[in-house]
Design a protein around this motif. Structure first.
Motif, PDB file in Angstrom:
ATOM      1  N   GLU A 162       0.901  -1.185  -0.063  1.00 47.80           N
ATOM      2  CA  GLU A 162      -0.351   0.193   0.416  1.00 47.80           C
ATOM      3  C   GLU A 162       0.858   1.078  -0.237  1.00 47.80           C
ATOM      4  O   GLU A 162       2.122   1.552   0.023  1.00 47.80           O
ATOM      5  CB  GLU A 162      -0.648   0.048   0.943  1.00 47.80           C
ATOM      6  CG  GLU A 162      -0.063  -0.116   2.588  1.00 47.80           C
ATOM      7  CD  GLU A 162      -1.184  -0.426   3.651  1.00 47.80           C
ATOM      8  OE1 GLU A 162      -2.330  -0.133   3.532  1.00 47.80           O
ATOM      9  OE2 GLU A 162      -0.553  -0.563   4.974  1.00 47.80           O
ATOM     10  N   ARG A 163       0.613   2.559  -0.597  1.00 49.10           N
ATOM     11  CA  ARG A 163       1.149   3.576  -0.953  1.00 49.10           C
ATOM     12  C   ARG A 163       1.977   3.870   0.452  1.00 49.10           C
ATOM     13  O   ARG A 163       3.144   4.605   0.291  1.00 49.10           O
ATOM     14  CB  ARG A 163      -0.630   4.945  -0.927  1.00 49.10           C
ATOM     15  CG  ARG A 163       0.637   6.033  -1.612  1.00 49.10           C
ATOM     16  CD  ARG A 163       0.021   7.146  -1.962  1.00 49.10           C
ATOM     17  NE  ARG A 163      -0.304   6.322  -3.507  1.00 49.10           N
ATOM     18  CZ  ARG A 163       0.821   7.130  -4.747  1.00 49.10           C
ATOM     19  NH1 ARG A 163       1.566   7.605  -4.483  1.00 49.10           N
ATOM     20  NH2 ARG A 163       0.029   6.694  -5.817  1.00 49.10           N
ATOM     21  N   GLY A 164       1.139   3.848   1.763  1.00 53.03           N
ATOM     22  CA  GLY A 164       1.981   4.234   3.370  1.00 53.03           C
ATOM     23  C   GLY A 164       2.699   3.418   3.588  1.00 53.03           C
ATOM     24  O   GLY A 164       4.088   3.775   4.379  1.00 53.03           O
ATOM     25  N   LYS A 165       3.786   2.111   2.812  1.00 47.49           N
ATOM     26  CA  LYS A 165       4.324   1.408   3.090  1.00 47.49           C
ATOM     27  C   LYS A 165       5.990   2.289   2.101  1.00 47.49           C
ATOM     28  O   LYS A 165       6.579   1.552   2.275  1.00 47.49           O
ATOM     29  CB  LYS A 165       4.202   0.408   2.699  1.00 47.49           C
ATOM     30  CG  LYS A 165       3.236  -0.228   3.663  1.00 47.49           C
ATOM     31  CD  LYS A 165       3.605  -0.074   4.869  1.00 47.49           C
ATOM     32  CE  LYS A 165       3.221  -1.116   6.266  1.00 47.49           C
ATOM     33  NZ  LYS A 165       3.472  -1.996   7.400  1.00 47.49           N
ATOM     34  N   GLY A 166       5.086   3.168   1.316  1.00 45.71           N
ATOM     35  CA  GLY A 166       6.254   3.593   0.844  1.00 45.71           C
ATOM     36  C   GLY A 166       7.087   3.053  -0.677  1.00 45.71           C
ATOM     37  O   GLY A 166       7.802   3.237  -1.170  1.00 45.71           O
TER      38      GLY A 166
END
Length: 345
Positions: free
Chosen positions: A182-186
């Motif tokens: 997911e995007r929040g994991k970079g």
């Protein structure tokens, strides 16, 4: 693993959890641990939550005279149910509530943002020990006004057996991301950073291990960048296959926007993998200059870290003190000791 350790110490572990998949049995014995599953639903609407809470309370009351202590995972529904039962004196055994996540959006923060936050805090604080997995959890408990005397910090534990049977890679050419895609994991920044690295080094590869909403976009972007043969999507990895995953890769990359102390990093460290991490949560506190750090959301800084990893001709993984602190044997004993201390005070 925690249940197995409690079993070795002479206890008979009982796990009460939710039955989110109908293929799983309601009542099961795994090695020396009994698992009771309460029928639930992934949607977790109010009716479902109330039904799960009632079933949990009934089971706790049923076994109240046989329980030495309870480890309650998450500051959400289970902690509220157990706290209410302690407040009503329906159960008297010692209870430790532990956070499940870290970072800026952990479950301590999530509970504080829900309706009736003051009542929720009162009920959770009725437990004997309030445990954080990382410093962010502790800070959030302090900010929320939980009793400081009840707060402790005991991390998640891991099997450190691989530490004695694996070694550092001779060089770094194979990178792996392990976690929810997911995007929040970079992950977007990681793909962009790897694109630059791949242009300079023909022998580097990247594996995304996990699943999540960003996976299709990453696959499409990798194809457009011409990285189809250099970037692999391995899907979900079972715990039993972690050893093979780390053996096939040299360096774990976790460029998350927010973290506490993720298990993927600890598992990778136990397998002597090189670490490239975003500078968030407790990661720098634990690993210091033994890992490569970059600011979150900075693809260029991440690319520089990847280049430094590749350029290091003698990678070292001197994590011994970290590994000792997260050994599952040590964590189990610390939990029991802390619970005993809470009963004395």
């Amino acid at each position: 693993m925690l249940a197995d350790e409690f079993s070795k110490l002479g206890y008979s572990p009982l796990v009460i959890t939710e039955q989110l998949g109908t293929a799983l049995p309601r009542d099961e014995i795994v090695r020396s641990t009994r698992i009771l599953r309460i029928p639930s639903s992934p949607a977790r609407g109010l009716t479902t939550q109330l039904r799960v809470a009632a079933a949990l309370a009934a089971l706790l009351f049923k076994y109240r005279n046989d329980v030495a202590f309870a480890v309650v995972r998450t500051f959400t529904l289970p902690a509220l149910v157990v706290g209410l039962m302690k407040r009503l004196r329906l159960i008297s055994f010692a209870t430790l509530v532990t956070a499940e996540t870290g970072g800026s959006e952990d479950d301590v923060v999530a509970l504080a943002r829900r309706p009736l936050a003051r009542l929720s805090r009162f009920l959770v604080a009725s437990n004997d020990v309030l445990n954080g997995l990382c410093q962010a959890n502790i800070d959030h408990m302090h900010e929320a006004g939980y009793p400081r005397a009840k707060i402790s910090m005991i991390p998640n534990g891991i099997d450190i057996g691989p530490w004695d049977t694996t070694s550092a890679p001779a060089s770094v050419r194979r990178f792996v991301f392990l976690g929810r895609i997911e995007r929040g994991k970079g992950v977007v920044e990681l793909l962009e950073a790897f694109h630059g690295l791949a242009a300079e080094h023909e022998d580097v590869h990247l594996t995304f291990a996990g699943a999540g909403p960003e996976e299709p976009n990453l696959q499409e972007r990798a194809a457009k960048l011409g990285l189809g043969h250099r970037v692999r999507f391995a899907g979900r990895i079972s715990y039993e296959d972690l050893g093979d995953l780390f053996a096939a890769n040299d360096c774990l990359v976790l460029p998350s926007y927010s973290e506490g102390m993720p298990l993927s990093v600890l598992e990778a460290a136990a397998h002597h993998r090189v670490l490239v991490l975003s500078d968030v949560g407790d990661m720098r506190r634990l690993f210091g200059d033994r890992a490569l750090f970059c600011p979150p959301k900075d693809a260029q800084a991440l690319a520089d870290c990847l280049e430094r990893a590749v350029s290091n001709e003698n990678p070292e993984t001197l994590y011994g003190d970290v590994i000792d602190s997260v050994a599952i044997e040590s964590v189990a004993r610390r939990i029991i000791t802390r619970l005993h201390e809470s009963q004395r005070t």
